[in-house]
Design a protein around this motif. Structure first.
Motif, PDB file in Angstrom:
ATOM      1  N   LEU A  40       1.239 -17.731 -14.225  1.00  0.00           N
ATOM      2  CA  LEU A  40       0.507 -16.937 -14.617  1.00  0.00           C
ATOM      3  C   LEU A  40       0.437 -16.908 -16.311  1.00  0.00           C
ATOM      4  O   LEU A  40       1.094 -16.359 -16.471  1.00  0.00           O
ATOM      5  CB  LEU A  40       1.011 -15.372 -14.652  1.00  0.00           C
ATOM      6  N   ALA A  41      -0.555 -17.224 -16.452  1.00  0.00           N
ATOM      7  CA  ALA A  41      -1.166 -17.748 -18.060  1.00  0.00           C
ATOM      8  C   ALA A  41      -1.208 -16.099 -18.275  1.00  0.00           C
ATOM      9  O   ALA A  41      -2.553 -14.981 -17.530  1.00  0.00           O
ATOM     10  CB  ALA A  41      -2.185 -18.587 -18.533  1.00  0.00           C
ATOM     11  N   VAL A  42      -1.224 -15.950 -19.310  1.00  0.00           N
ATOM     12  CA  VAL A  42      -1.766 -14.745 -20.474  1.00  0.00           C
ATOM     13  C   VAL A  42      -1.841 -14.996 -21.766  1.00  0.00           C
ATOM     14  O   VAL A  42      -2.067 -15.580 -22.883  1.00  0.00           O
ATOM     15  CB  VAL A  42      -0.552 -13.794 -20.126  1.00  0.00           C
ATOM     16  N   PRO A  43      -3.124 -14.154 -21.744  1.00  0.00           N
ATOM     17  CA  PRO A  43      -4.143 -15.603 -23.466  1.00  0.00           C
ATOM     18  C   PRO A  43      -2.871 -14.760 -24.737  1.00  0.00           C
ATOM     19  O   PRO A  43      -2.517 -13.536 -24.294  1.00  0.00           O
ATOM     20  CB  PRO A  43      -5.134 -14.382 -23.330  1.00  0.00           C
ATOM     21  N   ALA A  44      -3.372 -15.424 -25.579  1.00  0.00           N
ATOM     22  CA  ALA A  44      -2.336 -14.823 -26.745  1.00  0.00           C
ATOM     23  C   ALA A  44      -2.768 -13.867 -27.072  1.00  0.00           C
ATOM     24  O   ALA A  44      -1.830 -12.722 -27.544  1.00  0.00           O
ATOM     25  CB  ALA A  44      -2.329 -16.416 -27.427  1.00  0.00           C
ATOM     26  N   ALA A  45      -4.260 -13.560 -27.205  1.00  0.00           N
ATOM     27  CA  ALA A  45      -4.313 -12.321 -27.741  1.00  0.00           C
ATOM     28  C   ALA A  45      -3.661 -10.445 -26.983  1.00  0.00           C
ATOM     29  O   ALA A  45      -4.294  -9.803 -27.139  1.00  0.00           O
ATOM     30  CB  ALA A  45      -6.132 -12.195 -27.711  1.00  0.00           C
ATOM     31  N   ASP A  46      -3.806 -11.477 -25.785  1.00  0.00           N
ATOM     32  CA  ASP A  46      -2.960 -10.007 -24.773  1.00  0.00           C
ATOM     33  C   ASP A  46      -2.251  -9.819 -24.975  1.00  0.00           C
ATOM     34  O   ASP A  46      -1.432  -8.733 -24.497  1.00  0.00           O
ATOM     35  CB  ASP A  46      -3.613  -9.981 -23.311  1.00  0.00           C
ATOM     36  N   ILE A  47      -0.960 -10.373 -25.547  1.00  0.00           N
ATOM     37  CA  ILE A  47       0.525 -10.496 -25.359  1.00  0.00           C
ATOM     38  C   ILE A  47       0.713  -8.984 -26.470  1.00  0.00           C
ATOM     39  O   ILE A  47       1.180  -8.423 -26.217  1.00  0.00           O
ATOM     40  CB  ILE A  47       0.883 -11.854 -26.034  1.00  0.00           C
ATOM     41  N   VAL A  48       0.079  -9.002 -27.727  1.00  0.00           N
ATOM     42  CA  VAL A  48       0.530  -7.835 -28.020  1.00  0.00           C
ATOM     43  C   VAL A  48      -0.316  -6.232 -27.435  1.00  0.00           C
ATOM     44  O   VAL A  48       0.692  -5.806 -27.660  1.00  0.00           O
ATOM     45  CB  VAL A  48      -0.429  -7.397 -29.517  1.00  0.00           C
ATOM     46  N   LYS A  49      -1.241  -6.248 -26.597  1.00  0.00           N
ATOM     47  CA  LYS A  49      -1.954  -5.601 -26.574  1.00  0.00           C
ATOM     48  C   LYS A  49      -0.552  -5.054 -25.377  1.00  0.00           C
ATOM     49  O   LYS A  49      -0.377  -3.475 -24.719  1.00  0.00           O
ATOM     50  CB  LYS A  49      -3.324  -5.576 -25.730  1.00  0.00           C
ATOM     51  N   ALA A  50      -0.330  -6.211 -24.626  1.00  0.00           N
ATOM     52  CA  ALA A  50       0.598  -5.990 -23.197  1.00  0.00           C
ATOM     53  C   ALA A  50       1.771  -5.962 -23.467  1.00  0.00           C
ATOM     54  O   ALA A  50       2.404  -4.733 -23.018  1.00  0.00           O
ATOM     55  CB  ALA A  50       0.739  -6.675 -22.789  1.00  0.00           C
ATOM     56  N   LEU A  51       2.784  -5.708 -25.091  1.00  0.00           N
ATOM     57  CA  LEU A  51       3.596  -5.505 -25.271  1.00  0.00           C
ATOM     58  C   LEU A  51       3.932  -3.454 -26.145  1.00  0.00           C
ATOM     59  O   LEU A  51       4.572  -2.833 -25.839  1.00  0.00           O
ATOM     60  CB  LEU A  51       3.897  -5.743 -26.880  1.00  0.00           C
ATOM     61  N   PHE A  52       2.325  -3.446 -26.697  1.00  0.00           N
ATOM     62  CA  PHE A  52       2.466  -1.828 -26.594  1.00  0.00           C
ATOM     63  C   PHE A  52       1.969  -1.397 -25.837  1.00  0.00           C
ATOM     64  O   PHE A  52       1.470   0.178 -26.129  1.00  0.00           O
ATOM     65  CB  PHE A  52       1.419  -1.578 -28.010  1.00  0.00           C
ATOM     66  N   GLY A  53       1.872  -1.623 -24.287  1.00  0.00           N
ATOM     67  CA  GLY A  53       0.801  -0.888 -23.207  1.00  0.00           C
ATOM     68  C   GLY A  53      -0.248  -0.611 -23.255  1.00  0.00           C
ATOM     69  O   GLY A  53      -0.451   0.681 -22.681  1.00  0.00           O
ATOM     70  N   GLU A  54      -0.866  -1.956 -23.993  1.00  0.00           N
ATOM     71  CA  GLU A  54      -2.205  -1.241 -23.528  1.00  0.00           C
ATOM     72  C   GLU A  54      -2.738  -2.331 -23.466  1.00  0.00           C
ATOM     73  O   GLU A  54      -4.218  -2.662 -23.485  1.00  0.00           O
ATOM     74  CB  GLU A  54      -2.503  -1.322 -25.115  1.00  0.00           C
ATOM     75  N   GLY A  55      -2.312  -3.248 -22.636  1.00  0.00           N
ATOM     76  CA  GLY A  55      -3.304  -4.346 -22.015  1.00  0.00           C
ATOM     77  C   GLY A  55      -3.161  -4.219 -20.595  1.00  0.00           C
ATOM     78  O   GLY A  55      -3.018  -2.932 -19.752  1.00  0.00           O
ATOM     79  N   THR A  56      -3.711  -4.525 -19.531  1.00  0.00           N
ATOM     80  CA  THR A  56      -4.145  -4.386 -18.402  1.00  0.00           C
ATOM     81  C   THR A  56      -2.744  -4.415 -17.105  1.00  0.00           C
ATOM     82  O   THR A  56      -1.662  -4.766 -17.790  1.00  0.00           O
ATOM     83  CB  THR A  56      -4.405  -5.949 -17.664  1.00  0.00           C
ATOM     84  N   PRO A  57      -2.222  -4.153 -16.444  1.00  0.00           N
ATOM     85  CA  PRO A  57      -0.933  -3.649 -15.343  1.00  0.00           C
ATOM     86  C   PRO A  57      -0.593  -4.955 -15.198  1.00  0.00           C
ATOM     87  O   PRO A  57       0.909  -5.169 -15.591  1.00  0.00           O
ATOM     88  CB  PRO A  57      -1.399  -2.720 -14.648  1.00  0.00           C
ATOM     89  N   VAL A  58      -1.289  -6.363 -14.922  1.00  0.00           N
ATOM     90  CA  VAL A  58      -0.691  -6.465 -14.675  1.00  0.00           C
ATOM     91  C   VAL A  58      -0.031  -7.877 -15.829  1.00  0.00           C
ATOM     92  O   VAL A  58       1.384  -8.763 -15.847  1.00  0.00           O
ATOM     93  CB  VAL A  58      -1.546  -7.997 -14.495  1.00  0.00           C
ATOM     94  N   ALA A  59      -0.237  -7.865 -16.796  1.00  0.00           N
ATOM     95  CA  ALA A  59      -0.507  -7.997 -18.631  1.00  0.00           C
ATOM     96  C   ALA A  59       0.553  -7.136 -18.962  1.00  0.00           C
ATOM     97  O   ALA A  59       2.002  -8.239 -19.454  1.00  0.00           O
ATOM     98  CB  ALA A  59      -1.300  -8.331 -19.222  1.00  0.00           C
ATOM     99  N   GLU A  60       1.050  -6.058 -18.295  1.00  0.00           N
ATOM    100  CA  GLU A  60       2.145  -5.303 -19.257  1.00  0.00           C
ATOM    101  C   GLU A  60       3.743  -5.853 -17.896  1.00  0.00           C
ATOM    102  O   GLU A  60       4.472  -6.005 -18.810  1.00  0.00           O
ATOM    103  CB  GLU A  60       2.015  -4.184 -18.781  1.00  0.00           C
ATOM    104  N   LEU A  61       3.468  -6.468 -17.328  1.00  0.00           N
ATOM    105  CA  LEU A  61       4.061  -6.190 -15.718  1.00  0.00           C
ATOM    106  C   LEU A  61       5.156  -7.788 -16.377  1.00  0.00           C
ATOM    107  O   LEU A  61       6.080  -7.674 -16.413  1.00  0.00           O
ATOM    108  CB  LEU A  61       3.890  -6.225 -14.915  1.00  0.00           C
TER     109      LEU A  61
END
Length: 335
Positions: A40-61
């Protein structure tokens, strides 16, 4: 080039500095690739959001819970192995003087196997590996001590201990039941699969404590590379420096093995590659740590992606790369 900071003077090698920056950039690139690619690919731009708890639930997981702990553990374990290898190669003045060859990794493996046979948990296996590494180091140091520890004697005693411990490990695997043998065999390969933050924290703590010690020891160890007599003439307390350096190298190797299993050849190859790239006359601590981090995370990324969806343990890939590197190193020394 000497740079003065207040009352202190720091010597900087421009090429080593450039190489260090390049290794950091490569490590950053490998980290982004490892976090963003996969089933499951995660766009590079969404990685920082996921790390700080601001991404989608799937991306954060995917990023925070599954991939980030594995990548961080790989970076820290690789740095610890690289530092450990740099210490022992400097002390022994031998490119083969790494924990893989002088018995410490084999001792850690023995401790881990015994913990598996005893039915221990993952933390017990890690503790057994660390204890086995420390006990083996104490034994090797004691046997090699004759009014001091010479590098060649440490290597010879370590190679003998390594051979003996490998035989012990094979015997223990034959006496274990089939389930324990399978578990131990998988752990002995070395892997970053399933690693969480509980594996990364001890390695990070060890590096936070021992990396400054390695920096402080770098200059005295450079003097030791010229021989004990020359080091003593320059005011270096040879045996205390050597004892502290061995303790730091053993702890780094033991903690790294406890976190990821006995991943071989990283401690051997990282310092030598760093020395050749920086064109340093001796082993460099910082470059070795960065090279180890890049090698291990890069190898783990390749192990996950080369035969996808099948994933290889990272130890399989480092063994293949390290074996090739060792053959080339021996061939070069022959000429």
């Amino acid at each position: 080039m000497n740079v003065r900071v207040g009352p202190f003077s720091v010597r900087l090698a421009p090429r080593a500095l450039v190489v260090g920056v390049c290794l950091i950039l490569v490590g950053f690139g490998v980290t982004v690739a490892a976090l963003s690619t996969g089933e499951l690919a995660v766009p590079a731009a969404d990685i920082v959001k996921a790390l700080f708890g601001e991404g989608t639930p799937v991306a954060e997981l995917i990023v925070s819970k599954l991939r980030a702990p594995r990548v961080v553990t790989g970076l820290l374990v690789g740095a610890a192995f690289g530092l450990s290898g740099a210490i022992f190669q400097s002390l022994t003045r031998n490119p083969l003087g790494s924990p893989d060859f002088i018995g410490f990794t084999a001792g850690a493996s023995t401790g881990g196997i015994l913990a598996v046979i005893a039915g221990g948990s993952a933390m017990s296996i890690a503790g057994g590996a660390l204890a086995g590494c420390v006990l083996t180091a104490a034994l090797v140091y004691g046997l090699a001590f004759r009014g001091g520890v010479q590098g060649y004697r440490l290597v010879l005693v370590g190679i003998g201990a390594n051979a003996l411990l490998l035989a012990v490990n094979s015997y223990l695997l034959t006496r274990a039941n089939i389930n324990d043998a399978a578990t131990a065999g998988a752990w002995l390969t070395g892997s970053l699969g399933g690693r969480g933050w509980e594996h990364a924290r001890p390695v990070g703590l060890a590096l936070a404590v021992l990396a400054p010690v390695c920096v402080a020891l770098s200059r005295p160890m450079r003097m030791l590379e010229m021989g004990d007599d020359a080091a003593k003439a320059m005011g270096i307390r040879v045996e205390p420096v050597r004892a502290v350096a061995i303790a730091a190298g053993v702890l780094l190797s033991g903690v790294a093995t406890a976190a990821a299993g006995p991943v071989i050849f990283v401690a051997l190859a990282a310092p030598q590659l760093a020395r050749r790239i920086t064109r340093s006359p001796g082993v460099t601590m910082g470059a070795s740590a960065l090279m180890g981090a890049v090698l291990l995370t890069g190898a783990d990324l390749a192990a996950q992606r080369l035969l996808a969806p099948t994933q290889l343990p990272v130890g399989v890939l480092t063994a293949a790369i390290g074996g090739t590197y060792l053959a080339l190193l021996l061939r070069k020394d022959r000429h």
